[in-house]
Design a protein around this motif. Sequence first.
Motif, PDB file in Angstrom:
ATOM      1  N   GLU A 218      30.831  40.349  11.058  1.00  0.00           N
ATOM      2  CA  GLU A 218      29.212  40.731  11.142  1.00  0.00           C
ATOM      3  C   GLU A 218      28.399  39.527  10.871  1.00  0.00           C
ATOM      4  N   ARG A 219      27.613  39.448  11.650  1.00  0.00           N
ATOM      5  CA  ARG A 219      26.490  38.321  11.798  1.00  0.00           C
ATOM      6  C   ARG A 219      25.146  38.946  11.606  1.00  0.00           C
ATOM      7  N   ALA A 220      24.166  38.109  11.263  1.00  0.00           N
ATOM      8  CA  ALA A 220      22.876  38.679  11.154  1.00  0.00           C
ATOM      9  C   ALA A 220      21.844  37.323  11.513  1.00  0.00           C
ATOM     10  N   VAL A 221      20.655  37.612  11.996  1.00  0.00           N
ATOM     11  CA  VAL A 221      19.628  36.725  12.416  1.00  0.00           C
ATOM     12  C   VAL A 221      18.332  36.881  11.594  1.00  0.00           C
ATOM     13  N   TRP A 222      18.083  35.697  11.012  1.00  0.00           N
ATOM     14  CA  TRP A 222      16.453  35.930  10.329  1.00  0.00           C
ATOM     15  C   TRP A 222      15.754  34.845  10.681  1.00  0.00           C
ATOM     16  N   ILE A 223      14.240  34.920  10.699  1.00  0.00           N
ATOM     17  CA  ILE A 223      13.216  33.871  10.786  1.00  0.00           C
ATOM     18  C   ILE A 223      12.869  33.625   9.243  1.00  0.00           C
TER      19      ILE A 223
ATOM     20  N   ASN B 294       3.296  28.602   6.978  1.00  0.00           N
ATOM     21  CA  ASN B 294       1.973  28.822   7.661  1.00  0.00           C
ATOM     22  C   ASN B 294       2.061  28.102   9.078  1.00  0.00           C
ATOM     23  N   ASN B 295       2.906  27.249   8.911  1.00  0.00           N
ATOM     24  CA  ASN B 295       2.753  26.154  10.018  1.00  0.00           C
ATOM     25  C   ASN B 295       4.210  26.392  11.012  1.00  0.00           C
ATOM     26  N   PHE B 296       5.211  26.552  10.365  1.00  0.00           N
ATOM     27  CA  PHE B 296       6.389  26.409  11.463  1.00  0.00           C
ATOM     28  C   PHE B 296       7.442  27.590  11.097  1.00  0.00           C
ATOM     29  N   SER B 297       8.412  27.673  11.879  1.00  0.00           N
ATOM     30  CA  SER B 297       9.318  28.983  11.703  1.00  0.00           C
ATOM     31  C   SER B 297      10.517  28.301  12.247  1.00  0.00           C
ATOM     32  N   LEU B 298      11.649  28.717  11.693  1.00  0.00           N
ATOM     33  CA  LEU B 298      13.144  28.422  12.060  1.00  0.00           C
ATOM     34  C   LEU B 298      13.939  29.837  12.146  1.00  0.00           C
ATOM     35  N   ILE B 299      14.627  29.833  13.166  1.00  0.00           N
ATOM     36  CA  ILE B 299      15.627  30.997  13.178  1.00  0.00           C
ATOM     37  C   ILE B 299      16.911  30.435  12.642  1.00  0.00           C
ATOM     38  N   LEU B 300      17.748  31.510  11.801  1.00  0.00           N
ATOM     39  CA  LEU B 300      18.797  31.497  11.229  1.00  0.00           C
ATOM     40  C   LEU B 300      19.796  32.387  11.675  1.00  0.00           C
ATOM     41  N   ASP B 301      20.951  32.238  12.279  1.00  0.00           N
ATOM     42  CA  ASP B 301      21.978  33.043  12.549  1.00  0.00           C
ATOM     43  C   ASP B 301      23.266  32.490  11.853  1.00  0.00           C
ATOM     44  N   SER B 302      23.885  33.635  11.232  1.00  0.00           N
ATOM     45  CA  SER B 302      24.921  33.251  10.121  1.00  0.00           C
ATOM     46  C   SER B 302      25.818  34.499  10.234  1.00  0.00           C
ATOM     47  N   GLU B 303      27.095  34.150   9.727  1.00  0.00           N
ATOM     48  CA  GLU B 303      28.138  35.335   9.418  1.00  0.00           C
ATOM     49  C   GLU B 303      27.433  35.729   7.981  1.00  0.00           C
ATOM     50  N   ILE B 304      27.742  36.968   7.763  1.00  0.00           N
ATOM     51  CA  ILE B 304      27.834  37.434   6.398  1.00  0.00           C
ATOM     52  C   ILE B 304      29.273  37.785   6.161  1.00  0.00           C
TER      53      ILE B 304
ATOM     54  N   PHE C  73      19.617  36.874   1.678  1.00  0.00           N
ATOM     55  CA  PHE C  73      19.760  36.872   3.084  1.00  0.00           C
ATOM     56  C   PHE C  73      20.745  38.248   3.149  1.00  0.00           C
ATOM     57  N   ALA C  74      21.816  38.183   2.476  1.00  0.00           N
ATOM     58  CA  ALA C  74      22.746  39.479   3.038  1.00  0.00           C
ATOM     59  C   ALA C  74      22.562  40.562   2.598  1.00  0.00           C
ATOM     60  N   ASP C  75      21.448  40.877   1.718  1.00  0.00           N
ATOM     61  CA  ASP C  75      21.297  42.183   1.403  1.00  0.00           C
ATOM     62  C   ASP C  75      19.926  42.813   1.995  1.00  0.00           C
ATOM     63  N   ALA C  76      19.176  41.995   2.845  1.00  0.00           N
ATOM     64  CA  ALA C  76      18.167  42.198   3.483  1.00  0.00           C
ATOM     65  C   ALA C  76      18.345  43.263   4.377  1.00  0.00           C
ATOM     66  N   LYS C  77      17.363  44.186   4.583  1.00  0.00           N
ATOM     67  CA  LYS C  77      17.467  44.976   5.786  1.00  0.00           C
ATOM     68  C   LYS C  77      16.563  44.554   6.845  1.00  0.00           C
ATOM     69  N   ILE C  78      16.967  45.047   8.062  1.00  0.00           N
ATOM     70  CA  ILE C  78      16.050  44.592   9.451  1.00  0.00           C
ATOM     71  C   ILE C  78      14.684  44.863   9.162  1.00  0.00           C
ATOM     72  N   GLY C  79      13.792  43.788   9.309  1.00  0.00           N
ATOM     73  CA  GLY C  79      12.499  44.019   9.219  1.00  0.00           C
ATOM     74  C   GLY C  79      11.825  43.724   7.907  1.00  0.00           C
ATOM     75  N   GLU C  80      12.744  43.696   6.766  1.00  0.00           N
ATOM     76  CA  GLU C  80      12.402  43.371   5.562  1.00  0.00           C
ATOM     77  C   GLU C  80      11.905  42.051   5.394  1.00  0.00           C
TER      78      GLU C  80
ATOM     79  N   LYS D 138      14.505  39.497   7.929  1.00  0.00           N
ATOM     80  CA  LYS D 138      15.946  39.680   8.765  1.00  0.00           C
ATOM     81  C   LYS D 138      15.371  40.454  10.257  1.00  0.00           C
ATOM     82  N   ILE D 139      15.780  40.031  11.202  1.00  0.00           N
ATOM     83  CA  ILE D 139      15.607  40.562  12.409  1.00  0.00           C
ATOM     84  C   ILE D 139      16.682  41.063  13.289  1.00  0.00           C
ATOM     85  N   GLU D 140      17.832  40.638  12.972  1.00  0.00           N
ATOM     86  CA  GLU D 140      18.943  41.665  13.811  1.00  0.00           C
ATOM     87  C   GLU D 140      20.218  41.366  12.942  1.00  0.00           C
ATOM     88  N   GLU D 141      20.980  42.321  13.265  1.00  0.00           N
ATOM     89  CA  GLU D 141      22.430  42.305  12.752  1.00  0.00           C
ATOM     90  C   GLU D 141      23.080  42.789  14.064  1.00  0.00           C
TER      91      GLU D 141
END
Length: 109
Positions: free
Chosen positions: A2-7, A11-21, A76-83, A98-101
């Motif tokens: 299982e993997r998920a994606v978070w942003i 206010n100035n920057f964003s970074l995408i994180l993709d990780s195994e849970i 990170f692991a307990d977040a729901k999509i969109g939360e 969290k944007i995707e699982e």
Amino acid sequence: MERAVWIILNNNFSLILDSEIKDGKICDKKFSPGEDLWTSQLPKLAFSDENIQREYDEFILDIVSLFSEPDADKVFADAKIGEESEYVHALNPLVIRKIEEYSVDEIIE
């Protein structure tokens, strides 16, 4: 697997994180500042404007600080999509969304 994606953003920057849970922990972290660029380390970007560079360096330090928190994996692991969660113990508060699982096994099949 299982993997998920978070942003992660401020206010100035964003970074995408993709990780195994795995067992409530996030591992095999992959970071992307955008496009198709992925790295297992926080990206060190260089800007010609010193103020922007300082702000970006602070953003990266805030993310390092977030991951050093004892409950960071749980956030990170307990977040729901969109939360959204906010990390306020930073120079500039971070928002984690969290944007995707997805399951790697499903994609491979």
